[in-house]
Design a protein around this motif. Structure first.
Motif, PDB file in Angstrom:
ATOM      1  N   ALA A  70      12.254  42.769  20.427  1.00  0.00           N
ATOM      2  CA  ALA A  70      13.262  43.733  19.974  1.00  0.00           C
ATOM      3  C   ALA A  70      14.445  43.007  19.340  1.00  0.00           C
ATOM      4  N   ARG A  71      14.883  41.928  19.963  1.00  0.00           N
ATOM      5  CA  ARG A  71      16.040  41.182  19.439  1.00  0.00           C
ATOM      6  C   ARG A  71      15.765  40.668  18.026  1.00  0.00           C
ATOM      7  N   ALA A  72      14.535  40.223  17.788  1.00  0.00           N
ATOM      8  CA  ALA A  72      14.176  39.721  16.455  1.00  0.00           C
ATOM      9  C   ALA A  72      14.115  40.837  15.423  1.00  0.00           C
ATOM     10  N   ALA A  73      14.022  42.086  15.873  1.00  0.00           N
ATOM     11  CA  ALA A  73      13.937  43.223  14.954  1.00  0.00           C
ATOM     12  C   ALA A  73      15.302  43.822  14.625  1.00  0.00           C
ATOM     13  N   VAL A  74      16.375  43.269  15.178  1.00  0.00           N
ATOM     14  CA  VAL A  74      17.713  43.773  14.879  1.00  0.00           C
ATOM     15  C   VAL A  74      18.112  43.289  13.489  1.00  0.00           C
ATOM     16  N   ARG A  75      18.545  44.229  12.659  1.00  0.00           N
ATOM     17  CA  ARG A  75      18.937  43.928  11.278  1.00  0.00           C
ATOM     18  C   ARG A  75      20.316  44.519  10.985  1.00  0.00           C
ATOM     19  N   GLU A  76      21.004  43.890  10.057  1.00  0.00           N
ATOM     20  CA  GLU A  76      22.248  44.465   9.559  1.00  0.00           C
ATOM     21  C   GLU A  76      21.953  45.149   8.238  1.00  0.00           C
ATOM     22  N   CYS A  77      22.540  46.309   8.041  1.00  0.00           N
ATOM     23  CA  CYS A  77      22.312  47.093   6.833  1.00  0.00           C
ATOM     24  C   CYS A  77      22.704  46.286   5.599  1.00  0.00           C
ATOM     25  N   GLU A  78      21.890  46.389   4.558  1.00  0.00           N
ATOM     26  CA  GLU A  78      22.175  45.704   3.297  1.00  0.00           C
ATOM     27  C   GLU A  78      23.029  46.545   2.354  1.00  0.00           C
ATOM     28  N   GLY A  79      23.438  47.717   2.805  1.00  0.00           N
ATOM     29  CA  GLY A  79      24.282  48.572   1.976  1.00  0.00           C
ATOM     30  C   GLY A  79      25.658  47.961   1.764  1.00  0.00           C
ATOM     31  N   ASP A  80      26.253  48.262   0.614  1.00  0.00           N
ATOM     32  CA  ASP A  80      27.597  47.762   0.327  1.00  0.00           C
ATOM     33  C   ASP A  80      28.573  48.246   1.386  1.00  0.00           C
ATOM     34  N   ASP A  81      29.341  47.323   1.942  1.00  0.00           N
ATOM     35  CA  ASP A  81      30.381  47.632   2.925  1.00  0.00           C
ATOM     36  C   ASP A  81      29.860  48.393   4.143  1.00  0.00           C
ATOM     37  N   CYS A  82      28.628  48.169   4.537  1.00  0.00           N
ATOM     38  CA  CYS A  82      28.082  48.834   5.718  1.00  0.00           C
ATOM     39  C   CYS A  82      27.769  47.782   6.780  1.00  0.00           C
ATOM     40  N   PRO A  83      28.528  47.799   7.874  1.00  0.00           N
ATOM     41  CA  PRO A  83      28.325  46.811   8.934  1.00  0.00           C
ATOM     42  C   PRO A  83      27.330  47.253  10.007  1.00  0.00           C
ATOM     43  N   LEU A  84      26.675  48.382   9.814  1.00  0.00           N
ATOM     44  CA  LEU A  84      25.820  48.915  10.876  1.00  0.00           C
ATOM     45  C   LEU A  84      24.580  48.057  11.100  1.00  0.00           C
ATOM     46  N   VAL A  85      24.145  48.027  12.349  1.00  0.00           N
ATOM     47  CA  VAL A  85      22.930  47.314  12.726  1.00  0.00           C
ATOM     48  C   VAL A  85      21.934  48.327  13.270  1.00  0.00           C
ATOM     49  N   TYR A  86      20.671  47.983  13.148  1.00  0.00           N
ATOM     50  CA  TYR A  86      19.604  48.886  13.567  1.00  0.00           C
ATOM     51  C   TYR A  86      18.398  48.071  13.999  1.00  0.00           C
ATOM     52  N   LEU A  87      17.475  48.740  14.658  1.00  0.00           N
ATOM     53  CA  LEU A  87      16.238  48.109  15.087  1.00  0.00           C
ATOM     54  C   LEU A  87      15.186  48.412  14.033  1.00  0.00           C
ATOM     55  N   ASP A  88      14.689  47.380  13.364  1.00  0.00           N
ATOM     56  CA  ASP A  88      13.697  47.561  12.301  1.00  0.00           C
ATOM     57  C   ASP A  88      12.298  47.592  12.907  1.00  0.00           C
ATOM     58  N   THR A  89      11.784  48.800  13.051  1.00  0.00           N
ATOM     59  CA  THR A  89      10.429  48.968  13.581  1.00  0.00           C
ATOM     60  C   THR A  89       9.465  49.398  12.478  1.00  0.00           C
ATOM     61  N   ARG A 144      22.842  48.958  30.059  1.00  0.00           N
ATOM     62  CA  ARG A 144      21.476  48.558  30.413  1.00  0.00           C
ATOM     63  C   ARG A 144      20.588  48.526  29.175  1.00  0.00           C
ATOM     64  N   ASP A 145      20.807  49.469  28.274  1.00  0.00           N
ATOM     65  CA  ASP A 145      20.054  49.460  27.026  1.00  0.00           C
ATOM     66  C   ASP A 145      20.370  48.185  26.239  1.00  0.00           C
ATOM     67  N   ALA A 146      21.640  47.793  26.235  1.00  0.00           N
ATOM     68  CA  ALA A 146      22.028  46.556  25.547  1.00  0.00           C
ATOM     69  C   ALA A 146      21.392  45.336  26.205  1.00  0.00           C
ATOM     70  N   VAL A 147      21.386  45.302  27.534  1.00  0.00           N
ATOM     71  CA  VAL A 147      20.772  44.181  28.254  1.00  0.00           C
ATOM     72  C   VAL A 147      19.287  44.097  27.911  1.00  0.00           C
ATOM     73  N   GLU A 148      18.618  45.255  27.903  1.00  0.00           N
ATOM     74  CA  GLU A 148      17.191  45.264  27.562  1.00  0.00           C
ATOM     75  C   GLU A 148      16.960  44.762  26.138  1.00  0.00           C
ATOM     76  N   LEU A 149      17.781  45.195  25.205  1.00  0.00           N
ATOM     77  CA  LEU A 149      17.652  44.751  23.820  1.00  0.00           C
ATOM     78  C   LEU A 149      17.880  43.247  23.697  1.00  0.00           C
ATOM     79  N   LEU A 150      18.942  42.762  24.308  1.00  0.00           N
ATOM     80  CA  LEU A 150      19.316  41.357  24.176  1.00  0.00           C
ATOM     81  C   LEU A 150      18.337  40.405  24.852  1.00  0.00           C
ATOM     82  N   THR A 151      17.605  40.898  25.847  1.00  0.00           N
ATOM     83  CA  THR A 151      16.688  40.026  26.586  1.00  0.00           C
ATOM     84  C   THR A 151      15.233  40.198  26.188  1.00  0.00           C
ATOM     85  N   ASP A 152      14.958  41.084  25.270  1.00  0.00           N
ATOM     86  CA  ASP A 152      13.594  41.292  24.778  1.00  0.00           C
ATOM     87  C   ASP A 152      13.471  40.554  23.443  1.00  0.00           C
ATOM     88  N   PRO A 153      12.762  39.423  23.405  1.00  0.00           N
ATOM     89  CA  PRO A 153      12.703  38.625  22.173  1.00  0.00           C
ATOM     90  C   PRO A 153      12.139  39.392  20.976  1.00  0.00           C
TER      91      PRO A 153
END
Length: 197
Positions: free
Chosen positions: A146-165, A135-144
């Motif tokens: 929040a969805r626009a604030a999702v970022r992928e880490c710029e660290g070397d070899d780091c695939p993690l994503v986060y919400l940039d607030t 449900r948290d994923a559904v809320e994130l994916l359907t909230d424009p």
């Protein structure tokens, strides 16, 4: 730490800004949910259950189901351009199916000093806990927003994503203390090497 050893609860990360994104972080730098004990610690640390909740019903199949949900959520969050439409549709369908389950039932009970505290009406099942994450994923994916604030880490070899607030949406790393610190150390070393050269 030996390969295959579960990372203790105190090393779990809950800084991605959403529970579903925190679940994605359990696969990096290695598998953090590799046994029932690690999963129980993550469930408690993520706040899916009130403190002190018994998770005695947790078993190995739970670990597999959390891994599956993590994979589907990861595909939906990381691949918004839909490189493989059928795979994306399958992931979306599975997340929606998982989200349909009823969440664990809460109740208020007297705690120490008569203060009311939350507890679950009964020990939670896997489907109930997975539903909270889905449900948290559904809320994130359907909230424009929040969805626009999702970022992928710029660290070397780091695939993690986060919400940039952050103010101005300038956050660059999943964690300033982890990837941000590595980047600062690397820049310092590069400057020092140039100064010596």
């Amino acid at each position: 730490m030996a390969l295959g050893t579960a990372i203790p609860a105190y090393e779990s990360r809950f800084d991605a800004g959403r529970i579903c994104l925190d679940l994605l972080a359990t696969s990096h730098p290695g598998e953090r949910l590799d046994d029932v004990g690690a999963l129980r610690a993550w469930i408690g640390g993520a706040g899916l259950v009130p403190d002190g909740t018994s998770l005695v019903r947790a078993e190995g199949a739970w670990v597999v189901r959390f891994h599956e949900l993590r994979s589907f959520v990861g595909q939906l969050v990381r691949d918004p351009q839909v490189s493989d439409a059928s795979s994306y549709a399958r992931a979306l369908g599975r997340v929606n199916d998982v989200a349909r389950a009823a969440p664990p039932a809460l109740r208020a009970v007297p705690g120490e000093g008569g203060r009311l505290v939350r507890e679950l009406a009964e020990p939670p099942g896997c489907a109930e806990l997975l539903a909270l994450v889905a449900r948290d994923a559904v809320e994130l994916l359907t909230d424009p927003v929040a969805r626009a604030a999702v970022r992928e880490c710029e660290g070397d070899d780091c695939p993690l994503v986060y919400l940039d607030t952050s103010r101005g949406r300038r956050r660059r790393w999943c964690s300033s203390e982890v990837c941000g610190n590595r980047e600062r150390v690397a820049r310092h070393r590069r400057r020092a090497a140039l100064a010596r050269a």
